[in-house]
Design a protein around this motif. Sequence first.
Motif, short mmCIF file in Angstrom:
data_model
loop_
_atom_site.label_atom_id
_atom_site.label_comp_id
_atom_site.label_asym_id
_atom_site.label_seq_id
_atom_site.Cartn_x
_atom_site.Cartn_y
_atom_site.Cartn_z
N ASP A 66 0.84 -1.19 0.00
CA ASP A 66 0.00 0.00 0.00
C ASP A 66 0.88 1.24 0.00
OD1 ASP A 66 0.77 0.51 2.69
OD2 ASP A 66 -1.02 -0.43 3.49
N GLU A 67 0.31 2.40 0.29
CA GLU A 67 1.08 3.64 0.20
C GLU A 67 2.18 3.77 1.25
OE1 GLU A 67 -2.49 4.19 2.75
OE2 GLU A 67 -2.26 3.52 0.69
N SER A 68 2.16 2.91 2.26
CA SER A 68 3.15 3.02 3.33
C SER A 68 3.99 1.77 3.55
CB SER A 68 2.45 3.34 4.66
OG SER A 68 1.69 4.51 4.56
N ASN A 69 3.44 0.61 3.24
CA ASN A 69 4.05 -0.64 3.67
C ASN A 69 4.02 -1.72 2.60
OD1 ASN A 69 4.27 0.03 6.65
ND2 ASN A 69 2.09 0.35 6.30
N CYS A 70 4.95 -2.64 2.77
CA CYS A 70 4.93 -3.88 2.01
C CYS A 70 4.91 -5.01 3.04
CB CYS A 70 6.18 -4.00 1.13
SG CYS A 70 6.29 -5.57 0.23
N VAL A 71 3.91 -5.87 2.96
CA VAL A 71 3.82 -7.02 3.86
C VAL A 71 3.83 -8.27 2.99
CG1 VAL A 71 2.43 -8.22 5.59
CG2 VAL A 71 2.50 -5.71 5.57
N LEU A 72 4.76 -9.14 3.30
CA LEU A 72 4.92 -10.40 2.57
C LEU A 72 4.71 -11.55 3.53
CD1 LEU A 72 8.09 -9.25 0.75
CD2 LEU A 72 5.95 -9.78 -0.40
N LYS A 73 4.03 -12.57 3.06
CA LYS A 73 3.88 -13.79 3.83
C LYS A 73 4.39 -14.93 2.96
CE LYS A 73 0.04 -12.20 6.63
NZ LYS A 73 0.74 -12.01 7.84
N ILE A 74 5.37 -15.64 3.49
CA ILE A 74 5.92 -16.80 2.80
C ILE A 74 5.39 -18.01 3.56
CG2 ILE A 74 8.03 -18.04 2.18
CD1 ILE A 74 8.07 -14.29 2.72
N VAL A 75 4.59 -18.84 2.87
CA VAL A 75 3.81 -19.89 3.51
C VAL A 75 4.22 -21.25 2.96
CG1 VAL A 75 1.47 -20.74 3.96
CG2 VAL A 75 1.87 -18.27 3.65
N ASP A 76 4.55 -22.18 3.86
CA ASP A 76 4.81 -23.55 3.43
C ASP A 76 3.98 -24.50 4.29
OD1 ASP A 76 6.35 -24.96 5.64
OD2 ASP A 76 7.70 -23.26 5.33
N GLN A 77 3.84 -25.69 3.80
CA GLN A 77 3.11 -26.74 4.52
C GLN A 77 4.08 -27.79 5.04
OE1 GLN A 77 -0.16 -26.30 5.10
NE2 GLN A 77 0.12 -24.38 3.97
N GLY A 78 5.29 -27.38 5.34
CA GLY A 78 6.35 -28.30 5.77
C GLY A 78 6.21 -28.75 7.20
N ARG A 79 7.30 -29.19 7.76
CA ARG A 79 7.30 -29.81 9.09
C ARG A 79 7.18 -28.79 10.22
NH1 ARG A 79 13.68 -31.31 9.78
NH2 ARG A 79 14.37 -29.25 9.18
N GLY A 80 7.44 -27.51 9.93
CA GLY A 80 7.39 -26.50 11.00
C GLY A 80 8.56 -26.65 11.95
N PHE A 81 8.59 -25.79 12.94
CA PHE A 81 9.64 -25.88 13.95
C PHE A 81 9.10 -25.33 15.27
CE2 PHE A 81 10.35 -22.04 11.43
CZ PHE A 81 10.37 -21.05 12.40
N ARG A 82 9.72 -25.72 16.35
CA ARG A 82 9.25 -25.30 17.68
C ARG A 82 9.69 -23.89 18.04
NH1 ARG A 82 6.67 -29.30 20.03
NH2 ARG A 82 7.32 -31.44 19.73
#
Length: 147
Positions: A66-82
């Motif tokens: 938008d006019e002020s910010n860039c928000v990115l979400k990188i999403v995977d369905q992997g094993r995750g981590f604690r």
Amino acid sequence: MRFSLALPREALSIPVIRRALGDALYGLGVAQECIADILLATSEACTNVIEHAQTSRDFEVDACIDESNCVLKIVDQGRGFRDVPTRRPHPDDESGRGINIMRALVDDVDFDSTPGQGTVVSLHKRLTWQDEALIRRLERELVHSGR
């Protein structure tokens, strides 16, 4: 502007997202240094998916600009981590710096990870603009028209 790309979990996906995201930011008139920071942080996040999300065949990059910010979400369905790794890599290590690089380049980095269900890495960057950016011209027109 919003867009989402679904990409295969392979190294060739990184130049694709860099090109699509970089062209979008450049076209909007975001300053070159700001674009470089965003692209490097995004590359690091995507590289982590490629190297560590072993059970995931693909991943997504969602962008909201938008006019002020860039928000990115990188999403995977992997094993995750604690826990988000917080150790500092040894100077001789060839890897392990990605999270620190992301944190240095963007204003906020957030990890939402559930073991067995995947991970969402959120990158937030306040944008700086080129003087001739379309958004700057629109702002000037609104000021001059009294709106």
